[in-house]
Design an enzyme around this catalytic site. Sequence first.
Site, mmCIF file in Angstrom:
data_model
loop_
_atom_site.group_PDB
_atom_site.id
_atom_site.type_symbol
_atom_site.label_atom_id
_atom_site.label_comp_id
_atom_site.label_asym_id
_atom_site.label_seq_id
_atom_site.Cartn_x
_atom_site.Cartn_y
_atom_site.Cartn_z
ATOM 1 N N GLY A 11 0.884 -1.152 0.000
ATOM 2 C CA GLY A 11 0.000 0.000 0.000
ATOM 3 C C GLY A 11 0.916 1.194 0.000
ATOM 4 N N CYS A 12 0.436 2.423 -0.200
ATOM 5 C CA CYS A 12 1.383 3.521 -0.314
ATOM 6 C C CYS A 12 0.706 4.871 -0.324
ATOM 7 C CB CYS A 12 2.191 3.422 -1.599
ATOM 8 S SG CYS A 12 3.172 1.940 -1.709
#
Lengths: 364, 502
Positions: A11-12
């Site tokens: 995720g980011c």
Amino acid sequence: MSWRYEKDISGCGLAGIINTRRELINGKVIMKSIALQHDRGNGLGGGFAAYGIYPDYKDHYAFHVMFEHEKCRHEFEHYLKINYQIDREELIPTRTHPKVPTHPILWRYFVTIKPDRPDLKEDEIGDQDFIVKTVMHVNLNIDGAYVFSSGKNMGVFKGVGYPEDIGEFFCLENYDAYIWTAHNRFPTNTPGWWGGAHPFALLEWTIVHNGEISSYGINKRYLEMFHYTCSLMTDTEVVAYLLDLLLRKHNLPRELALKALSASFWKDIDKMDKRERTMFTAIRQVYGSAALNGPFAILIGHNNGLIGINDRIKLRPLVAARKQDTYYLASEESSIREVCPEPERIWHPKAGEPVIIDLEKEVK
Amino acid sequence: MVKSTIPPMFQVVVDKEKCRKCKRCVMSCSYGALGFTDRVVPDDKNCVACHRCVAMCPENAIMINESPLAYRPHASWTVEHRQGILKQAETGGMLLTGMGNDKPYKIFWDHLVIDACQVTNPSIDPLREPMELRTYLGSKPDKLEFETDKNGQPSLKTQLTPNILLETPIVFAAMSFGSISLNAHRALARAAYESGILMNTGEGGLHKDLYKYGERAIVQVASGRFGVHQEYLNQGSVIEIKVGQGAKPGIGGHLPGEKINSEVSQTRMIPIGSDALSPAPHHDIYSIEDLRQLIYALKEATNYQKPVSVKVSAVHNIAAIASGIVRAGADIVTIDGFRGGTGAAPTIIRDNVGIPIEMALAAVDDRLRKEGIRNQASIIAAGSIRSSGDWVKALALGADAVVIGTAALIAMGCRVCQKCYMGKCTWGIATQNPQLTARLNPEVATERLKNLIRAWSLELKEILGLLGVNSIESLRGNRERLRAIGLTDSEANILGVKHAGE
Ligand code: SF4
Ligand code: SF4
């Protein structure tokens, strides 16, 4: 070698800023913006891409390279000297930072391609193809060396840590750029490896990516048909190679190339007029294996602008904003307001509809 | 004829308490396994376990058992080998059979498992989001070119060769009119038409009554050229050159004269009652160059309006063969694995020749990619696709679409008794006997086929959703989403999949 052949699951957080009139923006701005998204990462990867930072060497290819040890640096430089004219080489300036306890050896080289490079004897390929070949060769065959970026008048700064710390480590307050992108990474299955951080770059193209590419297996096999070797941990590399293939090699109009990546739904294609229907049907028929599927938001930086794109059902966030000649793209609105409290316009791009911002031009 | 000494395989048991002597079972049996005196009298040795009587009996009074007769066990001299030899000693003929290879070879589908999304990426709900199964079969160019008009509007410049749209990536197998009944052919044609998929005429031509479904038909050209004429070729939307069949690679076909009634005779263009013999090879294809000539002859005959498929059985060098076929100009390669079905084949060939479709498909997809020509042809995989699970795995290995033959027959009523070659199919499918063919109601069979396609497609969408993708292109060739269980390293390597846990 344990970091190779594993799919990236992460995720980011993303942030991007561009001034279309090429007015320079200091590195502190993008650092502040991405720092607000601290919680979107886990300290295992942060990075930045900056365009317009090397005006004195704007016609040179700028190689940012990391080395895990001196031996691979020598090996790399040996290869480089055979094929390139090196006009400047230096350590990338960094500062000692408490949150960045260890780091690889980081160098940059400003080079031009030798007109009489040896490989020309076997294979007549153009300059850009040769750069791509160099990058692939180094990343695959020189153990411990990894090319962060290889474009002109741009560079990638990235590493293991939170982006605000990585930015400070690279002294980004000393750089001014007209396009910035930044990435805060939340990998779940990869060891701390500096090359695995984003942006991922090839030639002038840089990609920061929030998401997972569920179609990775076929995208990779499709690219292999065109002799791209996807060997790194991050599935983001397929995005870079696909763009290189569609835009540079196949010469597709940019909007259509982006539509190949984030494909239109058949239900929408069926409603189009004949010209468009023919076009989009053919794109899906021919480039189906290039389509990216799964949750993603991606920022693409290049020498002439910034592009933001989502998957076609928008499974990852992306917000855009504008104030005068400056445009912002980010995973969270707060991240934009942190550096531009009162934008004139703020909007949520539609699923699968790219936001294309060109230098010196209006947004489409 | 001397009475056979071979013991029966099955035992028909009629429950005297339940039976009310209505004789329906007797009338339904075309194999002579049930007689009637003052009660139902089974003749076990004729029973093929087709279940027609069981299904027809209103009292549930019939049970078919495997014969409990003991043979002294022998691991090498199995009952089957012993029975085979006894039969051949009695008749002096080849042993014949129908349907696909029934030997317990490793089924690779059953050693592959499918991935699913958890936490790091969301699965997609097919009830809420579009799930796209639309597939185009045919050759695709390496890349597209566009041109822009004076207003800056782009339009497509590349001229694509004809591609055929499938609403869902499945086609019915080639089963000829002659080997199966007109009612069965009609049901396949109509179900394909109404489901937006394709049927395949098989090598016996297309009955005139079914021309109206022709735009959803693959018209086959086989070595016997039965029923092939220009109008026929132009009826279909795909032309298929049949070189081989998975159940009987390298040999021809034989439709006995008894099956050639007037309808079959007209459609096949051969005299009533004459045997229809398809030669083993096409006598105008002795090499790959010859194949190219035939491909282009057919393209010429149909004005380059239709993709041409070449169907081959999966044999050892299938990758090189497929590459040659694509280079010869085929738009589709159909590969039929060694478990593929048949109306009639020598048992020894069905059970011993060819390779599994899983291996063949993986090898062909790999080879075409290595040679950079995968886009030039679609790959259709055939040979025992038993469920949507097999279907998904075939697509992930690299197939553009799969073929279902046996599954379609089962949907129409077939019980896989493997006696299709006898022409006595009690379900009205593999027969031309009017009393038997009347048992197959084409309307009902059409609905049942459509139901099957619908049900599998729903399952396919569900699986795409849990894989976190919403179009079939993202599954096709995506071997990353498969894992192997219980395969050796070289098996997993050929299939291009990692082991579970990797
Ligand atoms: S169909 Fe059933 S009830 Fe009728 S005769 Fe046969 S066994 Fe008896
Ligand atoms: S089609 Fe008829 S004869 Fe052939 S296996 Fe099925 S039930 Fe038996």
